[in-house]
Scaffold this motif. Structure first.
Motif: not given
Length: 354
Positions: A195-214
């Motif tokens: 959970f911590v690793l995924l949270s850091l990846v999706v919130r500290r990188t652009a991946l989270g924004m990309f997922l929401e945009s898609i």
């Protein structure tokens, strides 16, 4: 003067909190815990024995590890507007591969256990690659693409185990599901680390924004420069990997692989956890923190059925009732009506009160 200015500020804060997607799931979890605590006085007690944490709350956290791992991957897939129905079958396949390797090894020690876990995770990753290929390259609808392995995956697991229940004896492998790390159950540590690793990846990188945009508009995100295909493919790989890890964590305590039952209907539990956590199935905005709350709700419901001495067959019913209550409370129409009533109260509080 101070009281009059503080009241609107406090009211605004309350509105902001209540409008958050995780508000009602947290309320549901608190109510469930309170109900169990009132029914069973020792429910909230946590003791330390031989340096390990014990208690019903600890058991709930341990039991929530498997649905949490499944739902974290499912949440990312749903954020893109997709779905993965194969996670339950992936659990069965990965556990079957891991235990079959241990069963055929001469020494079921730590090295063998590590290799077995690596093989199980590799199989889950390959399944994720396959699902992502069907969805992103061939353009098959996610429901149909993942339904293929949902149906065939359990048969693959049966082939791996030759239709038998594979049982092994490997203390290092068993510790994955029943051991402790600094007094905390190992499954809880694994799930929280993911959970911590995924949270850091999706919130500290652009991946989270990309997922929401898609999830909101895949075509528009592609035209704006987002690599929608590769991003979507990645989340299916992550979902497959986490499903494999969930299967290993789930089957490690018993060290037995029953391809007929491991992961059965778990994909529905994963979807339920994601929905309980406030993520919309239509895609877009998602809450990884809400997934943690949803997994705890699911595990607490199962514990509540035992505490209230209800038939185990009623567990799906109570899951459905809690899901209905949370989704209705967080429904957009109800929220709009509450906001409209609040707006009218601000304009004419005496009329609304009357």
């Amino acid at each position: 003067m101070t009281a009059s200015t503080d009241r609107p500020a406090g009211r605004t804060l309350l509105r902001d909190v209540s409008s958050h997607g995780m508000f009602w799931p947290v309320v549901a979890l608190v109510l469930l815990v309170l109900a169990c605590g009132l029914r069973s006085p020792g429910f909230l007690e946590i003791t330390v024995r031989d340096g390990h944490l014990f208690g019903q709350l600890v058991d709930i956290a341990r039991n929530s590890a498997t649905p949490l791992l499944l739902a974290l991957g499912m949440c990312l897939v749903i954020a893109t507007g997709g779905i993965d129905l194969s996670v339950g079958a992936v659990m069965a396949i990965s556990l079957a591969v891991s235990l079959e390797y241990i069963d055929g090894a001469a020494d079921p020690g730590a090295a063998t256990a590590v290799t077995a876990v690596g093989l199980g995770l590799l199989v889950g990753t390959l399944v994720g690659v396959f699902n992502g290929f069907l969805v992103t390259v061939l353009g098959i609808q996610p429901f149909i693409a993942t339904l293929i392995l949902m149906v065939a995956g359990r048969g693959i697991a049966m082939l791996i185990t030759q239709g038998q229940i594979t049982t092994v004896t490997s203390p290092p492998f068993k510790s994955i599901g029943s051991g402790f790390v600094l007094g905390v159950p190992t499954p809880v540590v694994i799930a929280l680390a993911v959970f911590v690793l995924l949270s850091l990846v999706v919130r500290r990188t652009a991946l989270g924004m990309f997922l929401e945009s898609i999830g909101i508009n895949g075509e528009a995100s592609r035209l704006s420069g987002v690599k929608a295909r590769s991003t979507t493919w990645i989340v299916y790989v992550i979902a497959g990997l986490l499903a494999a890890l969930a299967g290993i964590v789930y089957g490690a305590p018993t060290m037995a692989a029953d391809a007929n039952n491991i992961g059965l209907m778990r994909e529905l539990d994963a979807i339920m956890v994601v929905v309980l956590g406030g993520t919309k199935l239509s895609g877009g905005r998602f809450y990884l923190g809400g997934v943690v709350v949803g997994a705890l709700i699911l595990s607490t419901i199962e514990r509540a059925v035992i505490i209230f001495q209800l038939p185990s067959e009623t567990t799906p019913l109570f899951k459905a009732l809690v899901l209905i209550a949370v989704t209705v409370a967080a429904s957009p129409i109800l929220r709009e009506r509450v906001q409209l009533r609040r707006a009218r109260a601000d304009v004419n509080p005496e009329k609304v009160a009357a």
